[in-house]
Design a protein around this motif. Sequence first.
Motif, PDB file in Angstrom:
ATOM      1  N   ARG A 157       0.823  -1.211   0.000  1.00  0.00           N
ATOM      2  CA  ARG A 157       0.000   0.000   0.000  1.00  0.00           C
ATOM      3  C   ARG A 157       0.858   1.262   0.000  1.00  0.00           C
ATOM      4  N   GLU A 195       0.959   3.548  -3.176  1.00  0.00           N
ATOM      5  CA  GLU A 195      -0.060   4.559  -3.453  1.00  0.00           C
ATOM      6  C   GLU A 195       0.029   5.733  -2.496  1.00  0.00           C
ATOM      7  N   ARG A 201      -2.292  11.690   3.606  1.00  0.00           N
ATOM      8  CA  ARG A 201      -2.526  11.138   2.271  1.00  0.00           C
ATOM      9  C   ARG A 201      -3.292   9.819   2.301  1.00  0.00           C
ATOM     10  N   PRO A 237      -5.751   6.787   2.212  1.00  0.00           N
ATOM     11  CA  PRO A 237      -7.153   6.539   1.862  1.00  0.00           C
ATOM     12  C   PRO A 237      -7.929   6.122   3.106  1.00  0.00           C
ATOM     13  N   ASP A 259      -9.608   3.546   4.123  1.00  0.00           N
ATOM     14  CA  ASP A 259      -9.429   2.246   4.780  1.00  0.00           C
ATOM     15  C   ASP A 259      -8.142   2.192   5.579  1.00  0.00           C
TER      16      ASP A 259
END
Length: 205
Positions: free
Chosen positions: A14, A17, A99, A101, A103
């Motif tokens: 992750r 991203e 930054r 997301p 989740d």
Amino acid sequence: MRLPSTAHTSRPWRIHEVAPDFRLEDVWAMPTPGGPDDLAHLVRQFAAGRGGTGERDGVFADSPVPRLLFALRWKLGKWFGWDSPDGGLDARVATLRDRLPADLREAPRGPDLPSAPFTSVYQLHDEWAAEIANRTMHGVMHIGWVPDGSGGYRGQMAVLVKPNGPLGALYMAGIKPFRYLGVYPALMRSIGREWQERAATRSAG
């Protein structure tokens, strides 16, 4: 053992991203053999102050060359103001948590490192990221938990950086030989020793 960049970039972490604008500096295999669910043990080892990132937490207590190098680094940082609060997170740069997301923001954050200036960004079952910032760079320590090729699992450490202008680029280039020849090999040995000691304690318990 130092690994090729693809050992990190080929995996669906992750962090790709979250920090796509950071440069991958190093990837190292960690001597931490275990099972598929053991990343949490390694994270706790870091948070306990052993297996960290410098002389401040005693990880190089029996490694005089890295200990000397880190002592010199902290001294230079004090002289030139590299580590002043206004050059760190939420001052010179925004934290990577901004930054994340949804989740990842709702996932466990993970522990900060009490005796090293790293702040946890997120922690998952097989991935943990912590960040540091000063006047030379904004960096990420990424710890992944990967198959070891023989039926078990181990840790894998990647270091990602965003140098702060010409000073940061010069700083990263200047410390590169010391990282490869002295710091990281000693760090991996120390992490491995502590891992074995903790594994023996867990087995005995």
